[in-house]
Design an enzyme around this catalytic site. Sequence first.
Site, mmCIF file in Angstrom:
data_model
loop_
_atom_site.group_PDB
_atom_site.id
_atom_site.type_symbol
_atom_site.label_atom_id
_atom_site.label_comp_id
_atom_site.label_asym_id
_atom_site.label_seq_id
_atom_site.Cartn_x
_atom_site.Cartn_y
_atom_site.Cartn_z
ATOM 1 N N HIS A 1 2.654 3.158 -8.834
ATOM 2 C CA HIS A 1 2.515 1.718 -9.085
ATOM 3 C C HIS A 1 3.726 1.196 -9.867
ATOM 4 O O HIS A 1 4.201 0.096 -9.631
ATOM 5 C CB HIS A 1 1.234 1.440 -9.868
ATOM 6 C CG HIS A 1 -0.013 1.819 -9.118
ATOM 7 N ND1 HIS A 1 -0.209 1.497 -7.800
ATOM 8 C CD2 HIS A 1 -1.124 2.516 -9.498
ATOM 9 C CE1 HIS A 1 -1.384 1.969 -7.396
ATOM 10 N NE2 HIS A 1 -1.960 2.601 -8.407
ATOM 11 N N ARG B 1 -0.639 8.903 -10.117
ATOM 12 C CA ARG B 1 -0.639 7.745 -9.219
ATOM 13 C C ARG B 1 0.031 6.525 -9.855
ATOM 14 O O ARG B 1 0.682 5.731 -9.179
ATOM 15 C CB ARG B 1 -2.081 7.398 -8.829
ATOM 16 C CG ARG B 1 -2.744 8.438 -7.928
ATOM 17 C CD ARG B 1 -4.223 8.118 -7.728
ATOM 18 N NE ARG B 1 -4.402 6.754 -7.252
ATOM 19 C CZ ARG B 1 -4.259 6.382 -5.984
ATOM 20 N NH1 ARG B 1 -3.967 7.282 -5.064
ATOM 21 N NH2 ARG B 1 -4.437 5.131 -5.636
ATOM 22 N N ASP C 1 0.827 -1.206 0.000
ATOM 23 C CA ASP C 1 0.000 0.000 0.000
ATOM 24 C C ASP C 1 0.869 1.267 0.000
ATOM 25 O O ASP C 1 2.022 1.249 0.418
ATOM 26 C CB ASP C 1 -0.905 -0.014 1.244
ATOM 27 C CG ASP C 1 -2.094 0.923 1.088
ATOM 28 O OD1 ASP C 1 -2.348 1.398 -0.032
ATOM 29 O OD2 ASP C 1 -2.747 1.190 2.111
ATOM 30 N N LEU D 1 11.540 -20.233 -4.627
ATOM 31 C CA LEU D 1 10.550 -19.307 -4.053
ATOM 32 C C LEU D 1 9.279 -19.391 -4.880
ATOM 33 O O LEU D 1 9.328 -19.380 -6.113
ATOM 34 C CB LEU D 1 11.100 -17.876 -4.110
ATOM 35 C CG LEU D 1 10.143 -16.730 -3.759
ATOM 36 C CD1 LEU D 1 9.801 -16.749 -2.270
ATOM 37 C CD2 LEU D 1 10.762 -15.366 -4.118
HETATM 38 C C1 FPP Z 1 -2.064 0.070 -3.285
HETATM 39 O O1 FPP Z 1 -1.576 1.385 -3.318
HETATM 40 C C2 FPP Z 1 -1.477 -0.676 -4.391
HETATM 41 C C3 FPP Z 1 -2.170 -1.181 -5.438
HETATM 42 C C4 FPP Z 1 -3.637 -1.088 -5.556
HETATM 43 C C5 FPP Z 1 -1.484 -1.815 -6.554
HETATM 44 C C6 FPP Z 1 -0.260 -2.634 -6.237
HETATM 45 C C7 FPP Z 1 0.361 -2.953 -7.517
HETATM 46 C C8 FPP Z 1 1.671 -2.884 -7.804
HETATM 47 C C9 FPP Z 1 2.732 -2.618 -6.817
HETATM 48 C C10 FPP Z 1 2.023 -3.076 -9.244
HETATM 49 C C11 FPP Z 1 2.914 -4.153 -9.568
HETATM 50 C C12 FPP Z 1 2.571 -5.487 -9.034
HETATM 51 C C13 FPP Z 1 3.235 -6.587 -9.430
HETATM 52 C C14 FPP Z 1 2.945 -7.880 -8.797
HETATM 53 C C15 FPP Z 1 4.250 -6.540 -10.485
HETATM 54 P P1 FPP Z 1 -2.613 2.585 -3.438
HETATM 55 O O2 FPP Z 1 -2.661 3.041 -4.841
HETATM 56 O O3 FPP Z 1 -3.917 2.182 -2.851
HETATM 57 O O4 FPP Z 1 -1.906 3.662 -2.580
HETATM 58 P P2 FPP Z 1 -2.631 4.836 -1.798
HETATM 59 O O5 FPP Z 1 -3.269 4.222 -0.589
HETATM 60 O O6 FPP Z 1 -1.463 5.695 -1.450
HETATM 61 O O7 FPP Z 1 -3.595 5.490 -2.723
#
Ligand code: FPP
Length: 223
Positions: A25, A21, A8, A119
């Site tokens: 990611h 945003r 997160d 893994l």
């Molecule tokens: C939450 O942060 C994160 C996500 C919804 C996406 C997680 C995805 C990745 C890290 C992309 C790559 C994944 C792989 C497996 C290659 P948020 O956007 O909710 O953050 P915020 O709370 O700050 O808005």
Amino acid sequence: MHVAIIMDGNGRWARKFGWPRLDGHRRGADTVRRMIRHAPELGIDELTLYAFSSDNWKRPAEEVSGLMGLLEHFIATEVSELKRQQVRLEFIGRRDRLPGTLLPAITGAERDTAEGKRLRVRVALDYSSRDMLLAALRPGMSREELSRAIGPDVDLLIRTGGEKRLSDFLLWECAYAEFHFTPVAWPEFSERDLERAMEEFRGRERRFGRCTINMNEPSSVSV
Ligand code: FPP
């Protein structure tokens, strides 16, 4: 040792710099690469990553398609390296709502990395733990049968980004898990942060409902 991570804080991290945003990611995907490389050195042989929850479909269409594209890119560019590292890649969650090109990419990656023994990385995608449980449950099922159908118990759950909740992730599997919450945003989560979480885990005593008895002092019993 099974570690599960709620990755997160990507969006907030990017917005802090005035970036879209999706940049958060993107940087988050780099953290995923780094953690996969480092995890086996810490004794982790199972890693489950929350990449996209079934609730995440409610995000703006641009962010959703950006995330799906990012996952596809990750698979396309990473599978040969994962094979080299003997990493097995699997996906959990619903598959029937994924974009057309992502589905074959996923099944291909699972097939191509199936021999990985060092893994196992499971990526949770269109994932809802409640929905998984409802789909797996059969009348008269034992705990062991449900665990076999759902997946292995989590030893350590890490959530980055400062929130302290499970967000419908691995509810059954976390029954006896230790929890590590950190304010560090996922794009900035480092190998050292993972080590710290593991050190904290190893320092904790897991009792699974039993009590601790100090053998030198039979009267002191803590539950
Ligand atoms: C939450 O942060 C994160 C996500 C919804 C996406 C997680 C995805 C990745 C890290 C992309 C790559 C994944 C792989 C497996 C290659 P948020 O956007 O909710 O953050 P915020 O709370 O700050 O808005």
